[in-house]
Design an enzyme around this catalytic site. Structure first.
Site, PDB file in Angstrom:
ATOM      1  N   ASP A   1       1.231  -0.906   4.841  1.00  0.00           N
ATOM      2  CA  ASP A   1       0.992   0.326   5.568  1.00  0.00           C
ATOM      3  C   ASP A   1      -0.583   0.530   5.234  1.00  0.00           C
ATOM      4  OD1 ASP A   1       1.361   2.550   7.010  1.00  0.00           O
ATOM      5  OD2 ASP A   1       1.820   3.673   5.361  1.00  0.00           O
TER       6      ASP A   1
ATOM      7  N   CYS B   1      -1.864   4.558  10.804  1.00  0.00           N
ATOM      8  CA  CYS B   1      -1.833   5.422  11.749  1.00  0.00           C
ATOM      9  C   CYS B   1      -3.217   5.925  12.469  1.00  0.00           C
ATOM     10  CB  CYS B   1      -1.876   6.553  10.742  1.00  0.00           C
ATOM     11  SG  CYS B   1      -2.849   6.885   9.443  1.00  0.00           S
TER      12      CYS B   1
ATOM     13  N   PRO C   1       1.424   7.517  -0.190  1.00  0.00           N
ATOM     14  CA  PRO C   1       2.205   8.494  -1.405  1.00  0.00           C
ATOM     15  C   PRO C   1       3.725   8.246  -1.670  1.00  0.00           C
ATOM     16  CG  PRO C   1       2.132   9.773   0.662  1.00  0.00           C
ATOM     17  CD  PRO C   1       1.393   8.384   0.782  1.00  0.00           C
ATOM     18  N   GLY C   2       4.079   7.280  -0.758  1.00  0.00           N
ATOM     19  CA  GLY C   2       5.651   6.812  -1.058  1.00  0.00           C
ATOM     20  C   GLY C   2       6.597   7.164  -0.118  1.00  0.00           C
ATOM     21  N   GLY C   3       6.489   7.527   1.002  1.00  0.00           N
ATOM     22  CA  GLY C   3       7.216   7.915   2.058  1.00  0.00           C
ATOM     23  C   GLY C   3       8.041   6.843   2.545  1.00  0.00           C
ATOM     24  N   LYS C   4       7.146   5.750   3.130  1.00  0.00           N
ATOM     25  CA  LYS C   4       7.767   4.548   3.398  1.00  0.00           C
ATOM     26  C   LYS C   4       8.621   3.625   2.495  1.00  0.00           C
ATOM     27  CE  LYS C   4       5.112   3.992   7.697  1.00  0.00           C
ATOM     28  NZ  LYS C   4       4.088   5.151   7.478  1.00  0.00           N
TER      29      LYS C   4
ATOM     30  N   CYS D   1       0.904  -1.045  -0.139  1.00  0.00           N
ATOM     31  CA  CYS D   1      -0.036   0.026   0.125  1.00  0.00           C
ATOM     32  C   CYS D   1       0.786   1.287  -0.051  1.00  0.00           C
ATOM     33  CB  CYS D   1      -0.909  -0.037   0.996  1.00  0.00           C
ATOM     34  SG  CYS D   1      -1.844  -1.446   1.347  1.00  0.00           S
TER      35      CYS D   1
END
Length: 523
Positions: free
Chosen positions: A420, A473, A355-358, A352
């Site tokens: 995530d 979160c 937006p691509g942070g992890k 998942c």
């Protein structure tokens, strides 16, 4: 002006109501002037200290119009978010570059604050109008809330500026008549007349129904607006701290009164903007020097790879961000994203990824010899992931997933998998204040079903001896520990080796949850 304009009866009532409110407004202004020590009739109010981006000085015509334009933009964003169901932070990001830095700060403050304190504002405003705020036409209800937020919660914006510039901003909205502006003006002046003072010190009784916690300090009102805590504690806390009652009831039952109160307070504190220093940077110190050279306030964060920004607005022109040396990410997201720890050269699945942070963290971890398969549901989401990952390297693949988790089949297995998962967002209400008004109790069951399906898809792609990191979160057990317990019950070859629950009032970042699971090796 109220809804129901096509019928003569309601229209006549609205006109009479506006007239009475205008009379109340004049009386309120006189009362407020006497209480605040200003010359009668001048509407000056106290010079307020603290937050908000404006001073007590009278604005020049040019400055007045500029600030009214900020209010007009705020109204468009607030109404647009409600109509489109997009989060306000997304709409704000599209508008910030059109304003000077000082106006960006003001726009962010009043948009986020108005949404964050929405039900408390509606309670206050309801004392002066017959038709509930939520039933007013969109420009009217958001102008009432926007003006009331500035009056009650901010300390550097004088009352006359909060009212006049909000009304002026409303006039620029489509379909707004002069009598609508007059109605909003009268209601806001009446509210201002019921404000006694703002202080730094808490009231003698923390549950005082005539005192509200504000941006910095407390606003004392001339009469009690809140329900008494001894009669209905959940309703009192929900309206004092502006949260849905059902969520307050859940947290009271789970955490108790004091812990729940601290959590509610934390959710109303504007969060810091933080960033992770990526592998493309020479060092954190080098990035800090670069940021300061651009005039950006920044300092070292509590993690070795974290940077904490000072007062910030639009970072889109920041060279370190554009060129991939930093990546905007919350401290808790950094911490949870680092738990999986894939080795250099690993092939990793982020199921998942938007937006691509992890996913960017994973790409940094595996290095140029590794590979990240980043998956999500839509081309739009994968476009955001691409923007983040391309700054760091090309050793990634984007995969568009089917709608049903049961249909996910990538044709390979991975030693490290991240889920995530989509969730209720109850751990990030400070950062996404509108999320508190969107989630419903019934949504938790639907989200739990989706999360269950995604975890099953992850297990189908997890190699023997592999590691699965599940994160959300959310603060809710149905989405977190209960989800993991059920997964381990279905898959006895999985063992939980790490679990972390972060609560916003106990941490420097957002709230969140993660569980790291290890799959046993086949015989």
């Amino acid at each position: 002006m109220t809804d129901g304009r096509r019928r003569k009866g309601p229209r006549r009532r609205a006109s009479r109501e506006q007239g009475s409110r205008q009379q109340a407004s004049a009386q309120g202004r006189r009362r407020a002037s006497r209480k605040q020590g200003a010359a009668p009739g001048r509407g000056r109010g106290v010079r307020q200290q603290g937050s908000g981006g404006e001073t007590g000085r009278r604005a020049s015509p040019e400055s007045f119009q500029r600030r009214a334009t900020v209010r007009s933009a705020a109204l468009e964003i607030l109404a647009g978010s409600e109509e489109s169901r997009r989060f306000v932070d997304e709409l704000l990001a599209e508008r910030l570059s059109g304003f000077e830095p000082r106006d960006r700060h003001l726009l962010q403050e009043i948009v986020f604050g108005t949404v964050r304190h929405q039900n408390t504002l509606d309670l206050l405003l309801g004392a002066y109008i017959k038709l509930a705020v939520g039933r007013q036409r969109a420009p009217i209800r958001w102008a009432l809330r926007l003006g009331a937020y500035q009056l009650i919660y901010l300390r550097r914006i004088p009352a006359h500026a909060a009212v006049n510039q909000t009304v002026e901003g409303l006039k620029g909205c489509e379909g707004v008549a002069s009598r609508d502006a007059g109605f909003v003006n009268a209601v806001l002046h009446a509210l201002a007349g019921d404000m006694r003072r703002k202080t730094d010190e808490p009231p003698l009784e923390i549950t005082d129904p005539s005192v509200l916690p504000i941006r910095r300090g407390y606003c004392h009102l001339s009469r009690p607006f809140l329900p008494l805590s001894r009669l209905d504690l959940a309703e009192h806390l929900a309206l004092r701290h502006s949260h849905p009652r059902w969520l307050v009831e859940r947290w009271l039952a789970r955490f108790g009164e004091e812990e729940c109160r601290r959590l509610l307070e934390a959710n109303n504190i504007a969060p810091h903007v933080t960033a992770r220093v990526t592998s493309k940077a020479l060092s954190r110190e080098a990035v800090l020097e670069e940021l300061r050279a651009e005039g950006i306030e920044a300092e070292a964060g509590p993690r070795d790879d974290a940077i904490l920004f000072g007062r910030t607005g639009d970072l889109s022109a920041c060279r370190a961000l554009i060129e991939g040396r930093i990546q905007v990410q919350d401290l808790t997201a950094m911490e949870l994203g680092a738990v999986l720890k894939p080795p250099s050269g690993a092939r990793v699945l982020d199921l998942c990824s938007a937006p691509g942070g992890k996913a960017a963290q994973l790409l940094d971890a595996v290095g140029p010899g590794g590979h990240v398969v980043a998956a999500d549901l839509s081309d739009e989401k994968l476009g955001l992931v691409r923007q983040n990952l391309e700054k760091l390297g090309s050793n990634f693949t984007l995969v568009k997933l089917p709608e049903s988790p049961d249909a996910i089949d990538l044709g390979e297995s991975f030693t490290h998998v991240l889920v995530d998962a989509p969730c209720s967002n109850t751990g990030v209400l400070a950062r996404r204040p509108d999320a508190r008004w969107r989630i419903r109790p019934s949504d938790l069951d639907a989200l739990a079903g989706l999360q269950r399906g995604l975890l099953e898809a992850a297990c189908r792609h997890l190699s023997p001896g592999g590691r699965l990191l599940y994160s959300t979160c959310s603060l809710e057990p149905e989405e977190n520990e209960e989800q993991v317990a059920a997964l381990v019950g279905r898959h006895p070859d999985l063992a939980e080796i790490d679990l972390r629950q972060v609560l916003p009032h106990r941490a420097e970042g957002d709230g969140g949850f993660c569980s790291l699971l290890l799959r046993g090796r086949s015989a």
